[in-house]
Motif scaffolding. Sequence first.
Motif, PDB file in Angstrom:
ATOM      1  N   TYR A  20       0.693  -1.198   0.059  1.00 11.69           N
ATOM      2  CA  TYR A  20       0.072  -0.084  -0.418  1.00 11.69           C
ATOM      3  C   TYR A  20       0.820   1.328   0.639  1.00 11.69           C
ATOM      4  CZ  TYR A  20       1.506   0.328   4.689  1.00 11.69           C
ATOM      5  OH  TYR A  20       1.815   0.459   6.330  1.00 11.69           O
ATOM      6  N   ASP A  22       1.629   4.412   1.508  1.00 13.65           N
ATOM      7  CA  ASP A  22       1.720   5.125   2.718  1.00 13.65           C
ATOM      8  C   ASP A  22       0.706   6.458   2.381  1.00 13.65           C
ATOM      9  OD1 ASP A  22       4.455   4.065   3.488  1.00 13.65           O
ATOM     10  OD2 ASP A  22       3.135   3.653   4.244  1.00 13.65           O
ATOM     11  N   LYS A  48      -6.647  -3.769  -0.047  1.00 14.13           N
ATOM     12  CA  LYS A  48      -5.440  -2.985   0.248  1.00 14.13           C
ATOM     13  C   LYS A  48      -6.449  -1.703   0.944  1.00 14.13           C
ATOM     14  CE  LYS A  48      -3.820  -0.862  -3.404  1.00 14.13           C
ATOM     15  NZ  LYS A  48      -2.865   0.076  -4.553  1.00 14.13           N
ATOM     16  N   ASN A  52      -6.789   0.007   4.355  1.00 12.27           N
ATOM     17  CA  ASN A  52      -5.970   0.191   5.516  1.00 12.27           C
ATOM     18  C   ASN A  52      -7.364   0.744   6.505  1.00 12.27           C
ATOM     19  OD1 ASN A  52      -3.749   1.622   4.678  1.00 12.27           O
ATOM     20  ND2 ASN A  52      -3.858   0.844   2.915  1.00 12.27           N
ATOM     21  N   LYS A  55      -7.385  -0.572   9.426  1.00 10.88           N
ATOM     22  CA  LYS A  55      -6.690   0.028  10.352  1.00 10.88           C
ATOM     23  C   LYS A  55      -6.667   1.492  11.196  1.00 10.88           C
ATOM     24  CE  LYS A  55      -2.622  -1.799  10.796  1.00 10.88           C
ATOM     25  NZ  LYS A  55      -1.804  -2.354  12.517  1.00 10.88           N
TER      26      LYS A  55
END
Length: 209
Positions: A20, A22, A48, A52, A55
Amino acid sequence: MSKRVVIDMETGEILSEIKYHDENYGFNKSVVDEMLKKATRVEDLDAKLLYNWCKMTKEINDYNQIKLLGAYRDKETEKRMIEDITITGYTARIIDKAHDFSGMIKCNHKSFVTNWEELFETIGCSSRPTQIKLKKFLTSNNILRRFRIGGKDGGLTNRMILNPFLFRNANYSSQISIMVYQDFIEEGVNMSTYPIRWLMSLGYIDPEK
């Protein structure tokens, strides 16, 4: 470009790798929801993007364990359990022996229970009639299941895993315990939509469950 490797904390097994961006991979809830709305099949899910988002929202923690919703103890299962004081005592011992996140039953701080005989020895249940009654209760109520998993030597080994949707010792559970009990997933009730779709996108849970 960065890469996250999803590793099972108990075995060290690499479950997946996700690449991924950043800083350049921008997203927000509306972007994620729009992707889910347009996805008509599992192959359309953006793994992805989902990872993300999970997260960011803490649906997945730093150990790649997944947040579950609701109580740590299922009331209906507890009602059935406390009808028999013997069942209550031994089941409570099993819950106490379960790893907080993986739900795997431990013999001690280093070893895991691999079969019913080891389980009975670990919880101190020596009576054969009681063993039969306890095993029937645990299996018929889907409290405990045996699962084959990669071992340290590259072979397969058995583990006894507690159902995190019925009994658990933490807010988060491992991907493996969720995979083993995926038939208990209730979207929006005991697990959020986003980690469910993420696991589906990786092929770890069946969309038909």
